[in-house]
Scaffold this motif. Structure first.
Motif, PDB file in Angstrom:
ATOM      1  N   ARG A  62       0.845  -1.192   0.000  1.00 53.55           N
ATOM      2  CA  ARG A  62       0.000   0.000   0.000  1.00 53.55           C
ATOM      3  C   ARG A  62       0.883   1.245   0.000  1.00 53.55           C
ATOM      4  O   ARG A  62       1.811   1.355   0.809  1.00 53.55           O
ATOM      5  CB  ARG A  62      -0.898   0.007   1.233  1.00 53.55           C
ATOM      6  N   ASN A  63       0.617   2.174  -0.894  1.00 51.22           N
ATOM      7  CA  ASN A  63       1.328   3.449  -0.909  1.00 51.22           C
ATOM      8  C   ASN A  63       0.644   4.455   0.003  1.00 51.22           C
ATOM      9  O   ASN A  63      -0.575   4.384   0.225  1.00 51.22           O
ATOM     10  CB  ASN A  63       1.398   4.017  -2.317  1.00 51.22           C
ATOM     11  N   ILE A  64       1.414   5.410   0.508  1.00 49.85           N
ATOM     12  CA  ILE A  64       0.888   6.482   1.337  1.00 49.85           C
ATOM     13  C   ILE A  64       1.006   7.793   0.564  1.00 49.85           C
ATOM     14  O   ILE A  64       2.095   8.157   0.108  1.00 49.85           O
ATOM     15  CB  ILE A  64       1.651   6.595   2.672  1.00 49.85           C
ATOM     16  N   LEU A  65      -0.103   8.489   0.410  1.00 48.81           N
ATOM     17  CA  LEU A  65      -0.122   9.745  -0.331  1.00 48.81           C
ATOM     18  C   LEU A  65       0.634  10.833   0.429  1.00 48.81           C
ATOM     19  O   LEU A  65       0.717  10.806   1.651  1.00 48.81           O
ATOM     20  CB  LEU A  65      -1.563  10.177  -0.578  1.00 48.81           C
ATOM     21  N   GLY A  66       1.166  11.803  -0.314  1.00 53.90           N
ATOM     22  CA  GLY A  66       1.874  12.893   0.339  1.00 53.90           C
ATOM     23  C   GLY A  66       3.100  13.356  -0.414  1.00 53.90           C
ATOM     24  O   GLY A  66       3.704  14.364  -0.045  1.00 53.90           O
ATOM     25  N   ARG A 122       6.738  14.130  -1.951  1.00 55.70           N
ATOM     26  CA  ARG A 122       8.123  14.214  -1.486  1.00 55.70           C
ATOM     27  C   ARG A 122       8.222  14.489   0.013  1.00 55.70           C
ATOM     28  O   ARG A 122       9.143  14.017   0.678  1.00 55.70           O
ATOM     29  CB  ARG A 122       8.865  15.286  -2.275  1.00 55.70           C
ATOM     30  N   TRP A 123       7.283  15.266   0.566  1.00 53.47           N
ATOM     31  CA  TRP A 123       7.334  15.525   2.002  1.00 53.47           C
ATOM     32  C   TRP A 123       7.079  14.248   2.793  1.00 53.47           C
ATOM     33  O   TRP A 123       7.735  13.991   3.804  1.00 53.47           O
ATOM     34  CB  TRP A 123       6.320  16.602   2.383  1.00 53.47           C
ATOM     35  N   MET A 124       6.129  13.454   2.336  1.00 57.05           N
ATOM     36  CA  MET A 124       5.874  12.176   3.006  1.00 57.05           C
ATOM     37  C   MET A 124       7.059  11.237   2.816  1.00 57.05           C
ATOM     38  O   MET A 124       7.393  10.449   3.716  1.00 57.05           O
ATOM     39  CB  MET A 124       4.601  11.542   2.441  1.00 57.05           C
ATOM     40  N   SER A 125       7.718  11.323   1.660  1.00 52.94           N
ATOM     41  CA  SER A 125       8.904  10.504   1.416  1.00 52.94           C
ATOM     42  C   SER A 125      10.015  10.863   2.388  1.00 52.94           C
ATOM     43  O   SER A 125      10.736   9.989   2.884  1.00 52.94           O
ATOM     44  CB  SER A 125       9.381  10.707  -0.028  1.00 52.94           C
ATOM     45  N   LEU A 126      10.168  12.155   2.693  1.00 54.26           N
ATOM     46  CA  LEU A 126      11.163  12.582   3.676  1.00 54.26           C
ATOM     47  C   LEU A 126      10.801  12.068   5.059  1.00 54.26           C
ATOM     48  O   LEU A 126      11.654  11.567   5.799  1.00 54.26           O
ATOM     49  CB  LEU A 126      11.260  14.114   3.685  1.00 54.26           C
ATOM     50  N   LEU A 127       9.526  12.143   5.411  1.00 49.98           N
ATOM     51  CA  LEU A 127       9.075  11.700   6.719  1.00 49.98           C
ATOM     52  C   LEU A 127       9.243  10.198   6.906  1.00 49.98           C
ATOM     53  O   LEU A 127       9.662   9.732   7.976  1.00 49.98           O
ATOM     54  CB  LEU A 127       7.597  12.071   6.914  1.00 49.98           C
ATOM     55  N   MET A 128       8.959   9.419   5.849  1.00 47.40           N
ATOM     56  CA  MET A 128       8.946   7.961   5.956  1.00 47.40           C
ATOM     57  C   MET A 128      10.151   7.301   5.293  1.00 47.40           C
ATOM     58  O   MET A 128      10.187   6.087   5.148  1.00 47.40           O
ATOM     59  CB  MET A 128       7.656   7.404   5.348  1.00 47.40           C
ATOM     60  N   GLY A 129      11.131   8.067   4.901  1.00 51.23           N
ATOM     61  CA  GLY A 129      12.317   7.478   4.300  1.00 51.23           C
ATOM     62  C   GLY A 129      12.056   6.746   3.005  1.00 51.23           C
ATOM     63  O   GLY A 129      12.739   5.777   2.685  1.00 51.23           O
ATOM     64  N   GLY A 130      11.068   7.208   2.238  1.00 53.52           N
ATOM     65  CA  GLY A 130      10.737   6.570   0.963  1.00 53.52           C
ATOM     66  C   GLY A 130       9.812   5.379   1.097  1.00 53.52           C
ATOM     67  O   GLY A 130       9.373   4.820   0.087  1.00 53.52           O
ATOM     68  N   LEU A 131       9.478   4.980   2.327  1.00 55.24           N
ATOM     69  CA  LEU A 131       8.610   3.818   2.519  1.00 55.24           C
ATOM     70  C   LEU A 131       7.169   4.088   2.111  1.00 55.24           C
ATOM     71  O   LEU A 131       6.375   3.158   1.999  1.00 55.24           O
ATOM     72  CB  LEU A 131       8.649   3.374   3.979  1.00 55.24           C
ATOM     73  N   ASN A 132       6.828   5.367   1.889  1.00 56.41           N
ATOM     74  CA  ASN A 132       5.479   5.691   1.427  1.00 56.41           C
ATOM     75  C   ASN A 132       5.242   5.193   0.012  1.00 56.41           C
ATOM     76  O   ASN A 132       4.104   4.943  -0.379  1.00 56.41           O
ATOM     77  CB  ASN A 132       5.255   7.205   1.496  1.00 56.41           C
ATOM     78  N   PHE A 133       6.310   5.013  -0.771  1.00 58.29           N
ATOM     79  CA  PHE A 133       6.201   4.423  -2.109  1.00 58.29           C
ATOM     80  C   PHE A 133       6.509   2.929  -2.007  1.00 58.29           C
ATOM     81  O   PHE A 133       7.416   2.410  -2.670  1.00 58.29           O
ATOM     82  CB  PHE A 133       7.169   5.114  -3.073  1.00 58.29           C
ATOM     83  N   THR A 169      -3.415   5.405  -0.072  1.00 60.54           N
ATOM     84  CA  THR A 169      -4.325   6.101   0.827  1.00 60.54           C
ATOM     85  C   THR A 169      -3.530   7.107   1.642  1.00 60.54           C
ATOM     86  O   THR A 169      -2.311   7.218   1.492  1.00 60.54           O
ATOM     87  CB  THR A 169      -5.053   5.105   1.751  1.00 60.54           C
ATOM     88  N   THR A 170      -4.215   7.851   2.491  1.00 59.39           N
ATOM     89  CA  THR A 170      -3.533   8.810   3.352  1.00 59.39           C
ATOM     90  C   THR A 170      -2.890   8.098   4.527  1.00 59.39           C
ATOM     91  O   THR A 170      -3.253   6.963   4.861  1.00 59.39           O
ATOM     92  CB  THR A 170      -4.512   9.860   3.880  1.00 59.39           C
ATOM     93  N   LEU A 171      -1.961   8.777   5.188  1.00 60.82           N
ATOM     94  CA  LEU A 171      -1.274   8.179   6.333  1.00 60.82           C
ATOM     95  C   LEU A 171      -2.257   7.893   7.462  1.00 60.82           C
ATOM     96  O   LEU A 171      -2.249   6.790   8.036  1.00 60.82           O
ATOM     97  CB  LEU A 171      -0.168   9.112   6.822  1.00 60.82           C
ATOM     98  N   VAL A 172      -3.112   8.855   7.774  1.00 62.90           N
ATOM     99  CA  VAL A 172      -4.064   8.665   8.877  1.00 62.90           C
ATOM    100  C   VAL A 172      -5.014   7.519   8.571  1.00 62.90           C
ATOM    101  O   VAL A 172      -5.299   6.680   9.433  1.00 62.90           O
ATOM    102  CB  VAL A 172      -4.845   9.972   9.138  1.00 62.90           C
ATOM    103  N   ASN A 173      -5.505   7.460   7.337  1.00 63.73           N
ATOM    104  CA  ASN A 173      -6.423   6.374   7.002  1.00 63.73           C
ATOM    105  C   ASN A 173      -5.727   5.017   7.013  1.00 63.73           C
ATOM    106  O   ASN A 173      -6.338   4.006   7.355  1.00 63.73           O
ATOM    107  CB  ASN A 173      -7.070   6.610   5.641  1.00 63.73           C
TER     108      ASN A 173
END
Length: 365
Positions: free
Chosen positions: A277-281, A283-294, A330-334
């Motif tokens: 599952r990807n997390i929307l957001g 480049r900022w989310m990529s910085l927060l999650m170390g690329g794990l959002n993709f 989806t979003t991080l919160v969801n």
């Protein structure tokens, strides 16, 4: 699926066409140079993290006997997690050009900076990547304090059964202890019965020595420099922030996604996409999650550097739509809502010590 979670609807139900299409997708990715190293990004990232670490150390020294030290402790928890992200990327050959150089960087960051066994992490994480969410093969869904499969939850008894029935709500509070668990598991993996019998004794001894120095010197400095009560509070906050940040970054990626039976046959692309599952957001989310959002792109192309994942998402998303493979983001919160709900649903299989098997049998008739 909750309305805020989006799954790309396929244009044509031809999921069987995805078998073998990974080569086509891989060729598109390579043509755009998305597997090329991005040395400038990682040099800049390491410089920034190094400066922040130096600032944290300076703040620690200057503050002295002050409860504001707990802010430094929280900052260190965040920084150690960010260094762990880079160690994870080095382990996937994303940072430097040669495999040996990446391994050295990963070992230095994991063992010497973060305090987690690099060899243990590599063994566990490699098995996860090979078979994500596959029963009996993915170590990330094996039963631990939390049960990720109903059949595992059904074996729980006593206090663990009571915890398992509410494990979704308890998941994030339990992450407060995950930092301690990661350090202890690292040591146990090197000295206990879990230690691999692969003949690489010298490497394990060296790794254990580095871990021992890193952890013992860190604890000694904190407890020597600060009053005892404040020192333990400092360590507690740092470990709690580290555990929550690590767990909250890795948990959204697979929990609540498709579970693959042990004997199932599934092509590589579908196996990786359907369980991730990807997390929307962006480049900022990529910085927060170390690329794990993709996570989807990371599983399809583990050696792809973090900066290229944004563009890879567009290519993979279109490819999945064309070939009828559901692509979930989806979003991080969801994603956290989904994880909590999934774990609570799994936890319903835990045994109730006051549940009568005969009554349960007649209820099901």
């Amino acid at each position: 699926m909750p309305p805020t979670a989006t799954t790309v609807a396929p244009r044509r139900p031809r999921q069987e066409a995805a078998t073998g299409s990974y080569q086509q997708l891989s060729a598109s990715v390579r043509e755009e140079g998305l597997l090329d190293r991005t040395h400038g990004f990682y040099v800049g990232l390491m410089v920034v993290l190094g400066l922040l670490m130096a600032g944290a150390v300076a703040g620690f020294v200057l503050l002295g006997d002050s409860w504001f030290q707990l802010l430094i402790a929280g900052g260190l928890g965040l920084l150690f997690t960010q260094f762990a992200f880079v160690a994870h990327e080095a382990s996937h050959r994303q940072v430097l050009r040669s495999g040996r150089a990446n391994d050295r960087l990963g070992r230095v960051l994991a063992n010497g900076v973060v305090g987690i066994s690099h060899s243990w992490w590599m063994s566990k994480h490699s098995r996860h990547h090979a078979n994500p969410n596959r029963i009996g093969k993915d170590p990330d869904i094996e039963m631990d304090t939390v049960s990720f499969l109903p059949e595992s939850a059904a074996t729980r008894t006593g206090l663990m059964a009571a915890l398992t029935r509410v494990q979704g709500w308890a998941f994030f509070p339990l992450l407060l202890l995950e930092g301690v668990n990661l350090h202890l598991t690292s040591i146990r993996s090197l000295v206990g019965r879990e230690a691999p019998k692969d003949g690489r004794t010298r490497e394990r001894v060296l790794e254990l020595a580095v871990l021992a120095v890193r952890l013992s010197v860190y604890v000694f400095v904190v407890l020597w420099f600060l009053p005892l009560g404040l020192g333990f509070a400092f360590l507690g906050v740092q470990l709690a922030v580290f555990g929550v940040y690590m767990g909250a970054s890795f948990a959204p990626n697979h929990k609540g996604m498709k579970i693959i039976p042990a004997d199932s046959k599934i092509d590589f692309l579908s196996k990786q996409v359907l369980t991730s599952r990807n997390i929307l957001g962006g480049r900022w989310m990529s910085l927060l999650m170390g690329g794990l959002n993709f996570q989807i792109e990371h599983h399809l192309f583990p050696s792809m550097p973090r900066p290229h994942l944004v563009r890879a998402r567009e290519i993979v998303r279109d490819h999945c739509r064309t070939h009828g493979v559901p692509y979930t983001e989806t979003t991080l919160v969801n994603s956290y809502r989904i994880v909590v709900r999934y774990l609570n649903e799994v936890g319903l299989a835990a045994r109730d010590p006051f549940d009568c098997p005969m009554v349960r049998q007649f209820r099901n008739v």
